[in-house]
Design an enzyme around this catalytic site. Structure first.
Site, PDB file in Angstrom:
ATOM      1  N   LYS A   1       0.790  -1.223   0.045  1.00 48.35           N
ATOM      2  CA  LYS A   1      -0.057   0.041  -0.053  1.00 48.35           C
ATOM      3  C   LYS A   1       0.797   1.305   0.084  1.00 48.35           C
ATOM      4  CE  LYS A   1      -3.919   1.910   2.631  1.00 48.35           C
ATOM      5  NZ  LYS A   1      -4.853   1.906   3.856  1.00 48.35           N
TER       6      LYS A   1
ATOM      7  N   SER B   1      -9.831  -0.217   7.105  1.00 42.84           N
ATOM      8  CA  SER B   1      -9.178  -0.249   5.888  1.00 42.84           C
ATOM      9  C   SER B   1      -8.562  -1.590   5.279  1.00 42.84           C
ATOM     10  CB  SER B   1      -8.289   1.156   5.389  1.00 42.84           C
ATOM     11  OG  SER B   1      -8.885   2.205   5.569  1.00 42.84           O
TER      12      SER B   1
ATOM     13  N   SER C   1      -9.680   2.426   3.027  1.00 37.28           N
ATOM     14  CA  SER C   1      -9.241   2.952   1.996  1.00 37.28           C
ATOM     15  C   SER C   1      -7.886   2.089   1.321  1.00 37.28           C
ATOM     16  CB  SER C   1      -8.015   4.084   2.980  1.00 37.28           C
ATOM     17  OG  SER C   1      -7.152   3.281   3.565  1.00 37.28           O
TER      18      SER C   1
HETATM   19  N1  GLN Z   1     -12.803   4.337   6.450  1.00 37.41           N
HETATM   20  C1  GLN Z   1     -12.203   4.994   7.732  1.00 37.41           C
HETATM   21  C2  GLN Z   1     -11.903   6.393   7.409  1.00 37.41           C
HETATM   22  O1  GLN Z   1     -12.234   7.053   6.448  1.00 37.41           O
HETATM   23  C3  GLN Z   1     -10.903   4.220   7.796  1.00 37.41           C
HETATM   24  C4  GLN Z   1      -9.952   4.355   7.246  1.00 37.41           C
HETATM   25  C5  GLN Z   1      -8.512   3.480   7.702  1.00 37.41           C
HETATM   26  O2  GLN Z   1      -8.735   2.507   8.360  1.00 37.41           O
HETATM   27  N2  GLN Z   1      -7.501   4.204   7.075  1.00 37.41           N
HETATM   28  O3  GLN Z   1     -11.159   6.891   8.158  1.00 37.41           O
END
Ligand code: GLN
Length: 506
Positions: free
Chosen positions: A79, A178, A154
């Site tokens: 990532k 994410s 994400s």
């Molecule tokens: N979707 C969540 C957010 O927008 C989690 C993001 C993540 O785990 N990096 O913060």
């Protein structure tokens, strides 16, 4: 050519038996990327030359009888929020366009030391803020099950790369879901380890007290194998736990026998009801029934403060994120935008112009939220209060784990939605993480395992298995058992049933 469908564990066995080479496997991944990534867009950067050089070195180690690890030679995608020496690291943001880190994140260094060739960097929501990968400044990733749909976020790039058989393994990060939510909506496995169980050194921080790096794979055993490579103490991360990891691979192998006798499974009452897609709930209930058949004892547990988890998270996360993002100031590295017609602009003006051009809407939204929550006069009312609720959520987990060895819920309330569907509605986007966020707030581990296809739309859903801090092995044992039981009912891997991209070659 057809995609390499063997699991990482199978590839490792084939390498050990001399039936294939790392160069062959790395080429197969690179070919698949060339073939499908034009439509999937899982990768922001592919480094074929360096991946093949690493593969050659791996083959030389195998030939000399000195492999660096079980996974030596199995390629991996990373990532783009993890620092990679010599490889661009953008975090999906314009503000870091062209930045090439001079060092490796600890997890990247460990992956390299274990001999896994790095294929490239995967797409993500900007600075890991989002649940759909649509907030990437470089365009969205598409779900291999249906290219008009989101791959989760994400870490949608890592999940899609694995689901589309572009990479057998990937690294993700999970601050509020994410790793797990993209896993659920792409039919892959994603594990968020115990907070402090995997080093955060070199992970570009979103929210330091919530972030964890973890495996993104197609099977639970593969996740355990990768977790053992990246996990364990790191003195470069002050929050890293100075204790050996539990025996994760062993737990996954034990689970794979499908026997759950003596295991107490807690179903979280609060994570069901209105807003949960019926097909997701059906698959969840089926999973619970299978676990009962396999000998598990099921209890209902209530975690009354989980209903406040989302609100708590959206105070703590923006507060930490706004401090973390202050370093992108156009002075030290990354983008620098000069205000137009202002050759004698002040540093503040350059900073303003750079942030305006370099950050996307979601990032700006959270910087404003976080700055507000931390401002004097409001600090106690918002940030302080959120920290107290965080403690109550951790206590809910403690109480629940007295009655159950693991807790289960659907990973995400719905299957993959359409690209664009929730982009203009931040709250609708945030609601995707309803079930995953509590684990980050409390620091406990959780794995998402595919539970099958929802009847309404034929798209994958996931079950998450949560365990007490430091008991990551329980996620692997129960996750592997569930996977084995489901595999029997499906008669083969779920990903083989994906239409389009993954469909069996004609
Ligand atoms: N979707 C969540 C957010 O927008 C989690 C993001 C993540 O785990 N990096 O913060």
């Amino acid at each position: 050519m057809s995609a390499e469908r063997r699991t990482a564990a199978e590839l490792a066995d084939a390498l050990a038996a001399g039936e294939t080479t790392s160069v062959e496997l790395t080429r197969a991944s690179l070919d698949r990327i060339a073939q499908v990534d034009g439509v999937v867009h899982a990768f922001l950067h592919v480094d074929a030359e360096s991946a093949l050089a690493q593969a050659e070195a791996s083959d030389a180690r195998r030939a000399a009888g000195t492999p660096a690890s079980t996974l030596d030679g199995v390629p991996i995608a990373v990532k783009d929020v993890l620092a990679t020496e010599g490889l661009p690291t953008t975090c999906g943001s314009r503000i870091l366009e062209g930045w090439v880190p001079p060092y490796d994140a600890t997890v990247v260094a460990r992956v390299k030391a274990a001999g896994l060739p790095i294929l490239g960097k995967t797409n993500m929501d900007e600075f890991a803020m989002g649940s759909s990968t649509e907030h990437s400044a470089y365009g969205p990733t598409h779900n291999p099950w249906d290219l008009d749909r989101i791959p989760g976020g994400s870490g949608g790039g890592s999940a899609a790369a694995v689901a589309a058989h572009e990479a057998p393994l990937a690294l993700g990060t999970d601050t509020g879901g994410s790793i797990r939510q993209p896993g659920a909506v792409t039919g892959t496995v994603g594990m968020k380890p115990t907070y402090g169980g995997v080093s955060r050194y070199g992970l570009v921080a979103l929210a330091n007290s919530l972030d964890q790096v973890g495996p993104v794979t197609r099977t639970v055993l593969d996740a355990a194998l990768l977790h053992e490579v990246i996990g364990g103490h790191d003195r470069k991360d002050s929050t890293s736990i100075d204790q050996p990891l539990p025996a994760l691979v062993e737990a996954a192998r034990q689970g794979a026998t499908g026997d759950l006798s003596g295991v107490r499974i807690g179903v979280i009452t609060e994570l069901a009801g209105d807003g949960w897609q019926p097909g997701v709930m059906t698959r969840f209930q089926e999973s619970v029934d299978l676990m009962v058949k396999a000998g598990a004892e099921v209890v209902e547990v209530s975690c009354p403060h989980f209903v406040h988890a989302l609100a708590t998270y959206y105070l703590i996360l923006p507060a930490e994120a706004s401090s973390n993002l202050a370093k992108f100031d156009a002075m030290r590295y990354g983008l620098r935008v000069w205000p137009e017609g202002r050759p004698d602009a002040s540093a503040e003006e350059v900073m303003r112009a750079t942030r305006d051009a370099g950050f996307g809407d979601e990032v700006k939204r959270r910087i404003i939220l976080g700055t507000y929550a931390l401002s004097s006069g409001y600090y106690d009312a918002y940030y302080g209060q959120a920290q107290k609720v965080r403690t109550l959520i951790a206590r809910d987990f403690e109480a629940a784990f007295e009655r159950a060895d693991v807790l289960v819920s659907p990973t995400a309330p719905t299957t993959a939605f359409r690209l664009g569907e929730k982009l203009d509605d931040p709250i609708a986007m945030y609601l995707n993480d309803l079930a995953t966020i509590p684990a980050n707030l409390a620091g406990v581990p959780g794995i998402s395992v595919p539970s099958g296809l929802a009847d309404e739309d034929g798209l994958p859903a996931g079950v998450q298995v949560l365990a007490p801090a430091l008991a990551d092995d329980r996620c692997y044992r129960v996750g592997a058992a569930l996977e084995a039981l489901l595999l029997e009912t499906w008669g083969g891997p779920l990903l083989d049933r994906a239409p389009g991209l993954n469909g069996a070659p004609a």
